[in-house]
Design a protein around this motif. Structure first.
Motif, PDB file in Angstrom:
ATOM      1  N   ILE A   1       0.842  -1.204   0.000  1.00  0.00           N
ATOM      2  CA  ILE A   1       0.000   0.000   0.000  1.00  0.00           C
ATOM      3  C   ILE A   1       0.874   1.250   0.000  1.00  0.00           C
ATOM      4  CG2 ILE A   1      -1.650   1.332   1.368  1.00  0.00           C
ATOM      5  CD1 ILE A   1      -2.810  -1.381   2.307  1.00  0.00           C
ATOM      6  N   GLY A   2       1.926   1.244   0.835  1.00  0.00           N
ATOM      7  CA  GLY A   2       2.812   2.403   0.919  1.00  0.00           C
ATOM      8  C   GLY A   2       3.537   2.661  -0.388  1.00  0.00           C
ATOM      9  N   ALA A   3       4.040   1.615  -1.045  1.00  0.00           N
ATOM     10  CA  ALA A   3       4.767   1.794  -2.309  1.00  0.00           C
ATOM     11  C   ALA A   3       3.846   2.325  -3.400  1.00  0.00           C
ATOM     12  CB  ALA A   3       5.390   0.469  -2.738  1.00  0.00           C
ATOM     13  N   LYS A   4       2.599   1.869  -3.391  1.00  0.00           N
ATOM     14  CA  LYS A   4       1.631   2.373  -4.374  1.00  0.00           C
ATOM     15  C   LYS A   4       1.351   3.850  -4.144  1.00  0.00           C
ATOM     16  CE  LYS A   4      -1.187   1.635  -7.835  1.00  0.00           C
ATOM     17  NZ  LYS A   4      -0.650   1.301  -9.173  1.00  0.00           N
ATOM     18  N   GLU A   5       1.297   4.265  -2.888  1.00  0.00           N
ATOM     19  CA  GLU A   5       1.084   5.682  -2.583  1.00  0.00           C
ATOM     20  C   GLU A   5       2.272   6.526  -3.053  1.00  0.00           C
ATOM     21  OE1 GLU A   5       0.416   5.710   1.583  1.00  0.00           O
ATOM     22  OE2 GLU A   5      -1.692   5.097   1.450  1.00  0.00           O
ATOM     23  N   MET A   6       3.464   5.956  -2.963  1.00  0.00           N
ATOM     24  CA  MET A   6       4.652   6.702  -3.380  1.00  0.00           C
ATOM     25  C   MET A   6       4.734   6.856  -4.897  1.00  0.00           C
ATOM     26  SD  MET A   6       5.987   7.579  -0.601  1.00  0.00           S
ATOM     27  CE  MET A   6       5.747   7.155   1.136  1.00  0.00           C
ATOM     28  N   ASP A   7       4.189   5.886  -5.632  1.00  0.00           N
ATOM     29  CA  ASP A   7       4.180   5.960  -7.098  1.00  0.00           C
ATOM     30  C   ASP A   7       2.876   5.346  -7.602  1.00  0.00           C
ATOM     31  OD1 ASP A   7       4.581   6.051  -9.788  1.00  0.00           O
ATOM     32  OD2 ASP A   7       6.508   5.012  -9.782  1.00  0.00           O
ATOM     33  N   PRO A   8       1.805   6.139  -7.657  1.00  0.00           N
ATOM     34  CA  PRO A   8       0.491   5.622  -8.051  1.00  0.00           C
ATOM     35  C   PRO A   8       0.451   5.042  -9.461  1.00  0.00           C
ATOM     36  CG  PRO A   8       0.298   7.765  -7.003  1.00  0.00           C
ATOM     37  CD  PRO A   8       1.754   7.552  -7.270  1.00  0.00           C
ATOM     38  N   ASP A   9       1.376   5.431 -10.310  1.00  0.00           N
ATOM     39  CA  ASP A   9       1.344   4.967 -11.697  1.00  0.00           C
ATOM     40  C   ASP A   9       2.039   3.623 -11.900  1.00  0.00           C
ATOM     41  OD1 ASP A   9       0.012   7.287 -12.493  1.00  0.00           O
ATOM     42  OD2 ASP A   9       1.904   8.375 -12.747  1.00  0.00           O
ATOM     43  N   ALA A  10       2.760   3.151 -10.902  1.00  0.00           N
ATOM     44  CA  ALA A  10       3.511   1.900 -11.045  1.00  0.00           C
ATOM     45  C   ALA A  10       2.810   0.770 -10.292  1.00  0.00           C
ATOM     46  CB  ALA A  10       4.938   2.076 -10.532  1.00  0.00           C
TER      47      ALA A  10
ATOM     48  N   ILE B   1      10.781   2.679   3.697  1.00  0.00           N
ATOM     49  CA  ILE B   1      10.801   1.364   3.039  1.00  0.00           C
ATOM     50  C   ILE B   1       9.957   1.415   1.774  1.00  0.00           C
ATOM     51  CG2 ILE B   1      10.084  -1.051   3.267  1.00  0.00           C
ATOM     52  CD1 ILE B   1      10.757  -0.828   6.271  1.00  0.00           C
ATOM     53  N   ALA B   2       8.779   2.049   1.847  1.00  0.00           N
ATOM     54  CA  ALA B   2       7.895   2.148   0.689  1.00  0.00           C
ATOM     55  C   ALA B   2       8.558   2.932  -0.445  1.00  0.00           C
ATOM     56  CB  ALA B   2       6.578   2.804   1.094  1.00  0.00           C
ATOM     57  N   ARG B   3       9.279   3.996  -0.114  1.00  0.00           N
ATOM     58  CA  ARG B   3       9.960   4.786  -1.150  1.00  0.00           C
ATOM     59  C   ARG B   3      11.019   3.944  -1.862  1.00  0.00           C
ATOM     60  NH1 ARG B   3       9.797   8.821   3.122  1.00  0.00           N
ATOM     61  NH2 ARG B   3       8.241  10.423   2.597  1.00  0.00           N
ATOM     62  N   ILE B   4      11.765   3.159  -1.100  1.00  0.00           N
ATOM     63  CA  ILE B   4      12.801   2.315  -1.709  1.00  0.00           C
ATOM     64  C   ILE B   4      12.164   1.286  -2.628  1.00  0.00           C
ATOM     65  CG2 ILE B   4      14.644   0.664  -1.237  1.00  0.00           C
ATOM     66  CD1 ILE B   4      14.970   2.155   1.508  1.00  0.00           C
ATOM     67  N   VAL B   5      11.092   0.639  -2.162  1.00  0.00           N
ATOM     68  CA  VAL B   5      10.397  -0.366  -2.970  1.00  0.00           C
ATOM     69  C   VAL B   5       9.848   0.260  -4.250  1.00  0.00           C
ATOM     70  CG1 VAL B   5       8.391  -1.912  -3.045  1.00  0.00           C
ATOM     71  CG2 VAL B   5       9.874  -1.857  -1.009  1.00  0.00           C
ATOM     72  N   ALA B   6       9.386   1.504  -4.164  1.00  0.00           N
ATOM     73  CA  ALA B   6       8.818   2.196  -5.326  1.00  0.00           C
ATOM     74  C   ALA B   6       9.889   2.746  -6.262  1.00  0.00           C
ATOM     75  CB  ALA B   6       7.908   3.331  -4.858  1.00  0.00           C
ATOM     76  N   GLY B   7      11.159   2.504  -5.946  1.00  0.00           N
ATOM     77  CA  GLY B   7      12.220   2.996  -6.811  1.00  0.00           C
ATOM     78  C   GLY B   7      12.532   4.459  -6.607  1.00  0.00           C
ATOM     79  N   LYS B   8      12.159   4.991  -5.448  1.00  0.00           N
ATOM     80  CA  LYS B   8      12.385   6.401  -5.145  1.00  0.00           C
ATOM     81  C   LYS B   8      13.295   6.558  -3.926  1.00  0.00           C
ATOM     82  CE  LYS B   8       7.997   7.949  -7.135  1.00  0.00           C
ATOM     83  NZ  LYS B   8       8.586   8.833  -8.160  1.00  0.00           N
ATOM     84  N   SER B   9      14.381   5.811  -3.926  1.00  0.00           N
ATOM     85  CA  SER B   9      15.279   5.844  -2.770  1.00  0.00           C
ATOM     86  C   SER B   9      15.941   7.210  -2.596  1.00  0.00           C
ATOM     87  CB  SER B   9      16.354   4.758  -2.913  1.00  0.00           C
ATOM     88  OG  SER B   9      17.102   4.932  -4.106  1.00  0.00           O
TER      89      SER B   9
END
Length: 625
Positions: free
Chosen positions: A370-379, A608-616
């Motif tokens: 859920i957190g990673a999706k919030e960080m990058d809604p398009d991915a 953690i969510a930012r890293i998973v979303a590729g936004k480290s």
């Protein structure tokens, strides 16, 4: 009694129409497929639509009835699929014996021998004898071991016709006897495959189904199981599955859901289907057992099943399930085959397939998705919790088991195999993959990253609550130090465990100090001895620890270099300090467990969510120790 079975003759075996057995199997296969299609429609259309559009008691009652129907159809799918494979296996084994028989009959015909109904074989006169040259008489041979057949004395020439006839009789009789055993074995299996009466499938039916599946699996070894790839790469497994016919895939799913569902390289949708079926069989297998391990395991399986039935977003995919060791469960939130961002989290100490895992560790993976999706809604995102190894368990029988690396080493190899499977089935040319390890799981991930080729597909490594990775430097983890990220709460004692030398000094100091203090305190009586022992133990432990600490690097922890220390070279991200170990109202190790929970540590969960979303590059950083 003849040499042949009294209920089967070689003529019957010769004339057996195996194609008719296969045609009957096809009919049962169609019934199984219809049940599966009905179940699929209920789960993916009717229940979804009902949950989205209806509320109230009537809607809840309708959902309950649909779930019962889906469960019934799942049972029909399983049992009909087992019947199909039993019939196909019977046809396969009978064809083998027909081949043995056919070759024997063809040889008899070419030699002008006559094969009788009882399996005996008549042969014509043979070449002349050894001394007089007279032709040897014809006769009748029976299978070896039948009374009346005596070996040659050696004083006459070998009767080649007699020897050939006896060999043919042996093969004819052997084929018929083997066919009779096959027939009886499958008769018993098929008689067991009977459905419960009524409109509801009780729990005991799944217990029976588990036994049925085991019997059919055993019978289908030569027909199906031997063709399942063993020891091959996940890419090879993917190719094997892709080249099977639809009918072959259906049989494997019906009979070997445990093997197909846990086979790396099989597409995730297929693994999910197989494991949902295997989940029911495992529950049936454990039903009624009264030992503690079975009760604990059953509670975990049922909780996973409850969540699968409840549905929700992100969608759950059951990528692995099993009862070996401490239990196996691999759950993904989001489809890892279609996701652009994929994370696979490895839990640590005391994790096993129980209700705590099914509630707590699954929630960690879901929160991350859920957190990673919030960080990058398009991915698209898939967040996986991977319990594919035996994490160490604290035990009075083996109190030092948690201090070794053996469980982590075994887990590392299995984790890399799983990650290779994710790489083989993901549909993106270059998905962003994050390996996450918590607690002892960070050692497992660390050792996996240090294997020759590293973690397949991994771009980033996240370590939280880590007692060390077995590595001295972040560069050893195969992704470059700039892609290794560490979260370590100030009040998490696991991240500050002493190294083995410090622990040894501490232990030796406590024992020596307590002994000396006890002896010195004896002059003050029992109380003095007790006080002296305690005081001596504390002082000795402190001195022993200090002596070894002075000879150790500041960054040393139990499993190598502290990943949060500057010497390790990773990027440390911000987390909350967490409650102190003995803080009122909190559990002693709570700071060790909060990293993924946005309600308890929003900063850590977001990082953690930012890293998973590729936004480290957007994480909030913290100074290394």
């Amino acid at each position: 009694m003849t040499a042949l079975s009294s209920t089967l003759t070689w003529a019957q075996l010769r004339d057996l129409e195996c194609a008719e057995l296969e045609s009957a199997a096809d009919g049962w296969g169609k019934a199984s497929n219809r049940a599966d299609a009905g179940r699929d429609r209920i789960e993916k259309q009717l229940l979804v639509g009902l949950r989205e559009s209806q509320r109230g008691a009537a809607a809840e009652a309708a959902v309950g009835r649909l779930r019962r129907m889906s469960r019934n159809l799942q049972y029909v799918y399983t049992e009909c699929g087992l019947i199909r494979t039993a019939l196909n296996s019977l046809a396969h084994e009978m064809r083998v014996q027909q081949g043995v028989l056919r070759r024997a009959l063809e040889e008899a015909e070419s030699l002008k021998f006559t094969v009788h109904a009882d399996g005996s074989v008549s042969y014509p006169p043979g070449p002349g004898g050894l001394f007089d040259g007279d032709p040897l008489p014809g006769g009748t041979a029976r299978a070896s071991g039948v009374p009346g057949l005596l070996p040659s004395s050696g004083l006459v020439a070998p009767h080649t016709h007699a020897a050939a006839a006896r060999d043919i009789s042996d093969r004819v009789t052997g084929a018929v006897r083997a066919a009779a055993r096959i027939d009886w074995r499958f008769t018993r299996i098929l008689r067991r495959l009977r459905a419960e009466e009524g409109l509801k499938v009780p729990d005991r039916a799944w217990t029976d189904a588990a036994g049925d599946a085991a019997a059919v699996r055993e019978a289908a070894r030569g027909y199906l199981e031997s063709r399942i790839p063993r020891g091959g790469s996940p890419a090879a497994v993917r190719e094997w599955w892709a080249h099977l016919t639809d009918e072959q895939r259906e049989e494997y799913l019906a009979v070997y859901p445990d093997r197909i569902g846990n086979l790396d390289g099989i597409p995730s949708l297929i693994r999910d289907t197989a494991n949902r079926d295997n989940l029911q069989l495992l529950i049936g297998k454990l039903e009624g057992r009264d030992d503690e391990v079975s009760r604990v395991r059953l509670a975990g399986l049922r909780e996973i099943g409850r969540q699968l039935e409840a549905g929700g977003q992100p969608p759950m995919y059951l990528l692995g399930i099993g009862d070996e060791g401490n239990g196996r469960a691999i759950v993904s939130y989001g489809n890892p085959d279609t996701a652009r961002n994929v994370a696979a989290y490895v839990p640590g100490l005391n994790t096993s397939l129980d209700e705590d895992f099914a509630r707590g560790d699954l929630k960690r993976a879901r929160d991350t998705a859920i957190g990673a999706k919030e960080m990058d809604p398009d991915a698209s995102v898939a967040s996986i919790v991977w319990l594919g190894y035996d994490a160490p368990q604290t035990s009075m029988d083996d109190p030092l088991g948690v201090t070794g690396q053996s469980d982590a080493k075994a887990g590392a190899a299995a984790y890399n195999q799983f990650m290779a499977g994710i790489s083989a089935t993901n549909q993106h040319a270059d998905p962003h993959v994050t390996a996450i390890g918590h607690s002892y799981g960070s050692l497992t991930v660390g050792l996996a990253a240090q294997e020759k080729a590293g973690i397949p597909g991994a771009d980033d490594v996240v370590l939280v609550g880590s007692p060390g990775t077995g590595a001295r430097f972040a560069d050893e983890l195969g992704v470059g130090r700039g892609h290794v990220f560490v979260g370590a709460a100030e009040n998490d004692p696991v991240t500050k465990l002493p190294n083995d030398r410090e622990a040894s000094g501490l232990g030796a100091g406590i024992v020596g100090g307590a002994s000396a203090g006890f002896s010195l305190g004896l002059s003050g009586g029992p109380v003095g001895a007790a006080v002296g022992g305690v005081a001596g133990g504390v002082a000795g432990g402190a001195m022993g620890f200090a002596a070894q600490d002075a000879q150790s690097e500041e960054s040393d922890v139990w499993f190598g270099t502290d990943p949060a220390h500057r010497d390790f070279g990773a990027t440390r991200f911000a987390v909350s300090e967490g409650p102190r170990p003995l803080e009122w109202g909190h559990s002693p190790g709570e700071a060790h467990s909060n990293y993924f929970d946005p309600a308890k540590d929003q900063v850590s969960a977001d990082n953690i969510a930012r890293i998973v979303a590729g936004k480290s590059d957007e994480i909030e950083r913290e100074r290394p120790r």
